[in-house]
Enzyme design. Structure first.
Site, PDB file in Angstrom:
ATOM      1  N   GLU A  34      88.953  56.047  25.847  1.00 35.87           N
ATOM      2  CA  GLU A  34      89.845  56.950  26.587  1.00 35.87           C
ATOM      3  C   GLU A  34      91.195  56.300  26.860  1.00 35.87           C
ATOM      4  O   GLU A  34      91.351  55.080  26.762  1.00 35.87           O
ATOM      5  CB  GLU A  34      89.181  57.372  27.897  1.00 35.87           C
ATOM      6  CG  GLU A  34      88.737  56.201  28.753  1.00 35.87           C
ATOM      7  CD  GLU A  34      89.020  56.395  30.224  1.00 35.87           C
ATOM      8  OE1 GLU A  34      90.088  56.924  30.569  1.00 35.87           O
ATOM      9  OE2 GLU A  34      88.165  55.980  31.020  1.00 35.87           O
ATOM     10  N   ASP A 145      86.082  65.965  47.047  1.00 34.26           N
ATOM     11  CA  ASP A 145      86.690  65.393  45.845  1.00 34.26           C
ATOM     12  C   ASP A 145      85.585  64.821  44.970  1.00 34.26           C
ATOM     13  O   ASP A 145      85.010  63.785  45.277  1.00 34.26           O
ATOM     14  CB  ASP A 145      87.704  64.303  46.231  1.00 34.26           C
ATOM     15  CG  ASP A 145      88.442  63.750  45.013  1.00 34.26           C
ATOM     16  OD1 ASP A 145      88.071  64.100  43.871  1.00 34.26           O
ATOM     17  OD2 ASP A 145      89.383  62.959  45.212  1.00 34.26           O
ATOM     18  N   SER A 147      84.851  64.052  40.865  1.00 33.06           N
ATOM     19  CA  SER A 147      85.489  63.983  39.550  1.00 33.06           C
ATOM     20  C   SER A 147      84.911  65.021  38.595  1.00 33.06           C
ATOM     21  O   SER A 147      83.697  65.250  38.558  1.00 33.06           O
ATOM     22  CB  SER A 147      85.284  62.594  38.959  1.00 33.06           C
ATOM     23  OG  SER A 147      85.833  62.549  37.657  1.00 33.06           O
ATOM     24  N   LYS A 166      82.886  54.046  39.510  1.00 37.00           N
ATOM     25  CA  LYS A 166      83.782  53.138  40.228  1.00 37.00           C
ATOM     26  C   LYS A 166      83.287  52.913  41.656  1.00 37.00           C
ATOM     27  O   LYS A 166      82.811  53.826  42.321  1.00 37.00           O
ATOM     28  CB  LYS A 166      85.212  53.680  40.180  1.00 37.00           C
ATOM     29  CG  LYS A 166      85.848  53.337  38.830  1.00 37.00           C
ATOM     30  CD  LYS A 166      87.208  53.900  38.665  1.00 37.00           C
ATOM     31  CE  LYS A 166      87.136  55.360  38.377  1.00 37.00           C
ATOM     32  NZ  LYS A 166      87.277  55.698  36.970  1.00 37.00           N
TER      33      LYS A 166
HETATM   34  N1  PSU Z   1      87.459  53.345  34.150  1.00 27.60           N
HETATM   35  C1  PSU Z   1      88.321  52.343  34.481  1.00 27.60           C
HETATM   36  N2  PSU Z   1      89.559  52.694  34.919  1.00 27.60           N
HETATM   37  C2  PSU Z   1      89.969  54.005  35.005  1.00 27.60           C
HETATM   38  C3  PSU Z   1      89.061  55.052  34.646  1.00 27.60           C
HETATM   39  C4  PSU Z   1      87.808  54.654  34.223  1.00 27.60           C
HETATM   40  O1  PSU Z   1      87.974  51.152  34.403  1.00 27.60           O
HETATM   41  O2  PSU Z   1      91.109  54.264  35.401  1.00 27.60           O
HETATM   42  C5  PSU Z   1      89.521  56.510  34.729  1.00 27.60           C
HETATM   43  C6  PSU Z   1      88.742  57.419  33.789  1.00 27.60           C
HETATM   44  O3  PSU Z   1      89.665  58.062  32.943  1.00 27.60           O
HETATM   45  C7  PSU Z   1      88.047  58.419  34.696  1.00 27.60           C
HETATM   46  C8  PSU Z   1      89.028  58.518  35.801  1.00 27.60           C
HETATM   47  O4  PSU Z   1      87.802  59.641  34.062  1.00 27.60           O
HETATM   48  O5  PSU Z   1      89.357  57.134  36.019  1.00 27.60           O
HETATM   49  C9  PSU Z   1      88.454  59.212  37.027  1.00 27.60           C
HETATM   50  O6  PSU Z   1      89.478  59.862  37.700  1.00 27.60           O
HETATM   51  P1  PSU Z   1      89.110  60.968  38.811  1.00 27.60           P
HETATM   52  O7  PSU Z   1      88.358  60.230  39.858  1.00 27.60           O
HETATM   53  O8  PSU Z   1      90.456  61.480  39.315  1.00 27.60           O
HETATM   54  O9  PSU Z   1      88.340  62.031  38.122  1.00 27.60           O
HETATM   55 MN    MN Z   2      89.295  63.900  42.030  1.00 27.68          MN
END
Ligand code: PSU
Ligand code: MN
Length: 332
Positions: A34, A145, A147, A166
């Site tokens: 990604e 919130d 994802s 995360k």
């Molecule tokens: N893994 C990492 N760093 C990142 C991400 C994943 O080590 O920045 C990204 C991915 O693209 C994942 C996003 O989909 O963080 C999640 O964002 P959100 O919580 O806004 O959905």
């Molecule tokens: Mn979000």
């Protein structure tokens, strides 16, 4: 994830790079990567080096890397170096989740793809394995919130290698959601769910898979049993001697969460904000660890893709270039 040829070409909205197109047509192992983690998860210009390195790691393990991103409204699968550079080094590159892709295409925009949008596009073109750092999930504090990564993984039959979700998230709530969505979650050589910067999130995983071949077999079984509508998450922990000091982790996270709330950070800015705060407040410890874990995941994903291609070819009894297939095709 089979060794048989796929239908090409794709519509003009999807631009598959030459090398990836050949790999897909021949059923060779291919790994999706990604671009949001590059554009929004890591600081410039180190992010460009990492993007290149990830491709090299996948290649060294015998698979073709397919980094996905959006340029001028075309979804590119297999960004080449100039394109990677544009996504990594631009000051303003939108973060595109799956719901955002149609708008980026219609308005001929550039953008970086998240786990959700990368998984959706990878599946669309026939790539079965995907590597990232940590999945998105349910945020802490009961804010609604969650994802979009979770919803997409609930309806996309792909194998995602990650270091868990995360650690800035509500991990138990995220695991519950993954269960509801029928996403198979397996620890790689562990029965603990990893915590991104931490080896152990404090939660258990329902299953352990011990080899790339086992991961590939699970994915094949999902498809053969007709359960092929959700992802398999392979959670690959950082080794215990490499993890972040948990006390440092908790200290930085508590402060960053409070500041995010005070500064009114919301929506898709929350995750990049918290990751950047970690990189800043740990003086780069989190950055090096993030890079290390993504590399490890890219390598494992490539091994899984190789195992899946070998297995698929063996089932179909077709030769695959560069891969030894059992049962071997009859000699000429
Ligand atoms: N893994 C990492 N760093 C990142 C991400 C994943 O080590 O920045 C990204 C991915 O693209 C994942 C996003 O989909 O963080 C999640 O964002 P959100 O919580 O806004 O959905
Ligand atoms: Mn979000």
């Amino acid at each position: 994830m089979t060794g048989t040829a796929r239908c090409l070409p794709f519509p003009p909205e999807i631009a598959v790079g030459d090398e990836v197109a050949v790999a897909l047509a021949q059923g060779l192992p291919t790994v999706a990567l990604e671009s949001t983690l590059i554009a929004h998860g890591l600081p410039r210009p180190r992010n460009l080096e990492v993007a290149r390195e990830l491709g090299a790691v996948v290649r060294a393990a015998g698979a073709t890397p397919a980094t996905i991103g959006v340029l001028d409204g075309r979804v590119v699968v297999g960004l080449h170096d100039d394109q990677l550079r544009r996504i990594a080094l631009s000051e303003q590159i939108p973060k595109l989740s799956a719901r955002d892709l149609p708008f980026a295409v219609a308005t001929k925009s550039d953008g970086a793809t998240t786990v959700a949008s990368t998984a959706a596009i990878a599946h669309r073109v026939g790539i079965g394995v995907f590597a990232t750092g940590g999945l998105g999930g349910v945020h802490r504090g009961g804010t609604y919130d969650e994802s979009a990564d979770l919803g997409v993984l609930g309806r996309t039959p792909i194998t995602v290698v990650c270091a868990g979700v995360k650690s800035i998230l509500d991990v138990p709530a995220t695991l519950e959601r993954l269960e509801t969505l029928s996403v198979l979650v397996a620890g790689y050589r562990t029965d603990r769910f990893p915590g991104f910067y931490l080896t152990d999130s404090g939660c258990a995983v329902p299953w352990t898979l011990d080899s790339p071949a086992q991961v590939a077999a699970a994915a094949a079984a999902r498809d053969l049993l007709g359960l092929g509508s959700a992802a398999i998450v392979v959670a690959n922990p950082v080794p215990a001697d490499r993890q972040m000091d948990p006390a440092l982790h908790d200290r930085v996270l508590t402060r960053a969460l409070a500041d995010a709330a005070a500064e009114g950070v919301t929506g898709k800015d929350v995750t990049p904000y918290l990751l950047a705060r970690f990189h800043q407040d740990t003086e780069g410890v989190s950055l090096e660890l993030n890079i290390e874990l993504v590399r490890r995941n890219a390598e494992l994903a490539a091994q899984v893709a190789v195992a899946a291609a070998t297995d698929g070819a063996a089932r179909a009894n077709v030769p695959v270039a560069g891969i030894s297939v059992w049962p071997r095709p009859p000699a000429e």
